[in-house]
Design a protein around this motif. Structure first.
Motif, short mmCIF file in Angstrom:
data_model
loop_
_atom_site.label_atom_id
_atom_site.label_comp_id
_atom_site.label_asym_id
_atom_site.label_seq_id
_atom_site.Cartn_x
_atom_site.Cartn_y
_atom_site.Cartn_z
N ILE A 244 0.83 -1.20 0.00
CA ILE A 244 0.00 0.00 0.00
C ILE A 244 0.86 1.25 0.00
O ILE A 244 0.56 2.24 -0.68
N TYR A 245 1.97 1.21 0.74
CA TYR A 245 2.85 2.38 0.79
C TYR A 245 3.45 2.66 -0.59
O TYR A 245 3.64 3.84 -0.96
N ALA A 246 3.71 1.61 -1.38
CA ALA A 246 4.23 1.81 -2.74
C ALA A 246 3.23 2.59 -3.58
O ALA A 246 3.61 3.49 -4.35
N LEU B 14 -5.73 5.62 -7.28
CA LEU B 14 -6.71 5.55 -6.21
C LEU B 14 -7.62 4.34 -6.40
O LEU B 14 -7.96 3.64 -5.43
N THR B 15 -7.99 4.07 -7.64
CA THR B 15 -8.80 2.89 -7.93
C THR B 15 -8.08 1.62 -7.53
O THR B 15 -8.64 0.73 -6.89
N ARG B 16 -6.80 1.55 -7.87
CA ARG B 16 -6.01 0.37 -7.51
C ARG B 16 -5.85 0.25 -6.00
O ARG B 16 -5.88 -0.85 -5.44
N LEU B 17 -5.69 1.38 -5.32
CA LEU B 17 -5.58 1.37 -3.86
C LEU B 17 -6.87 0.86 -3.22
O LEU B 17 -6.85 0.03 -2.31
N LEU B 18 -8.01 1.34 -3.71
CA LEU B 18 -9.30 0.91 -3.17
C LEU B 18 -9.55 -0.57 -3.47
O LEU B 18 -10.15 -1.28 -2.65
N ILE C 199 -7.59 -2.46 -0.89
CA ILE C 199 -8.25 -2.42 0.42
C ILE C 199 -9.49 -3.32 0.41
O ILE C 199 -9.76 -4.05 1.37
N HIS C 200 -10.26 -3.25 -0.67
CA HIS C 200 -11.46 -4.08 -0.80
C HIS C 200 -11.08 -5.56 -0.74
O HIS C 200 -11.76 -6.36 -0.09
#
Length: 299
Positions: A134-136, A160-164, A167-168
């Motif tokens: 996630i930090y990357a 942001l989409t990839r981050l969400l 998380i999902h």
């Protein structure tokens, strides 16, 4: 419960940033005693604690954090962090509005932040591997946000989409995604995004685009899809719709003129594409967002 969300606690600093862009990022660290007032704001917030300890008040729920934590916050709920005094406190925030995401990603947002979401599920204690992954993504987003190169808005929306999605996946699958899901952007893809962010209103064939970057159409499609999660055609359509949304809210241009300006030759087709992304017609979108009280604050 939102009854405690009184206007005097509105975080106008964050709201004004979200008025200019559909996302707002900050990275902060403190070594002295730090306090934060309870507040609320537009949109949603991702709070990442990289080091430190203390508590986070999220609506009526209190999370205890110890570093390598992630907390999901509905911005309309009162929230604040209460770190342990005297310790180094390093964190990142990402505030965002759902309008910058695709309908598919917004479905994940609803599952993560929606009314059926339980507060105890808003807190993730990340293992070393999860935090590194996630930090990357956070680092890539921060570079884009601070450099503000051409196409940075589209690039941050993709990240942001990839981050969400990450998380999902952690929330609902309890597994580690494949190791190659998060990686550095291929430099050619960065150049392609820059190019499309400038020339989105033009008629661009896949063959011409591939020729421009001296690669084959097949390799271009494969590389772009693997890196961004979207096809070139869908990326162009999404970019056009984002431009249209800005014009619909902040200008008085006729919809037919907006349609032509962003590269659509047929108003009916423009309306169809717009509705696929936003779930409503351009006219409905303009009416709804022109009535928003946040657009009366000014810059």
């Amino acid at each position: 419960m939102r009854s405690g969300n009184r206007p005097e606690f509105e975080d106008q600093f964050t709201n004004k940033h979200l008025h200019k862009l559909p996302f707002f990022m900050r990275y902060r660290h403190t070594t002295t005693e730090f306090t934060m007032d309870a507040h609320s704001h537009r949109g949603y917030e991702l709070f990442f604690l990289h080091e430190g300890s203390g508590h986070y008040i999220n609506g009526e729920y209190v999370h205890t954090f110890h570093g390598n934590d992630l907390i999901l916050i509905d911005g309309q709920h009162m929230h604040r962090s209460v770190p342990t005094p005297g310790n180094r406190f390093t964190r990142s925030f990402i505030n965002f509005l759902p309008e910058c995401l695709t309908p598919e990603t917004n479905k994940q947002v609803v599952q993560l932040f929606g009314t059926k979401h339980k507060a105890e599920h808003a807190h993730f204690v990340l293992c070393k591997q999860q935090h590194a992954r996630i930090y990357a993504l956070l680092v890539q987003m921060r570079v884009e946000y601070e450099s503000r190169q051409t196409g940075f808005v589209q690039m941050i929306c993709i990240l942001l989409t990839r981050l969400l999605e990450e998380i999902h996946f952690l929330r609902f699958n309890h597994l580690h995604p494949a190791a190659d899901h998060v990686g550095e952007y291929h430099p050619v893809v960065r150049l392609i995004i820059d190019y499309l962010s400038v020339h989105y209103a033009e008629t661009i064939s896949l063959e011409a685009l591939a020729k421009h970057f001296y690669i084959s159409p097949y390799y271009l499609c494969r590389l772009f899809k693997k890196t961004t999660g979207e096809t070139v055609t869908r990326f162009i359509a999404h970019t056009r719709v984002c431009e249209a949304k800005h014009d619909l809210v902040f200008t008085d241009l006729p919809i037919s003129e907006i349609c032509s300006r962003i590269g659509f030759t047929d108003s009916s087709y423009f309306g169809l594409v717009f509705k696929q992304f936003e779930g409503m017609s351009p006219k409905e979108y303009r009416k709804m967002h022109r009535q928003s009280p946040y657009l009366k604050d000014g810059e």
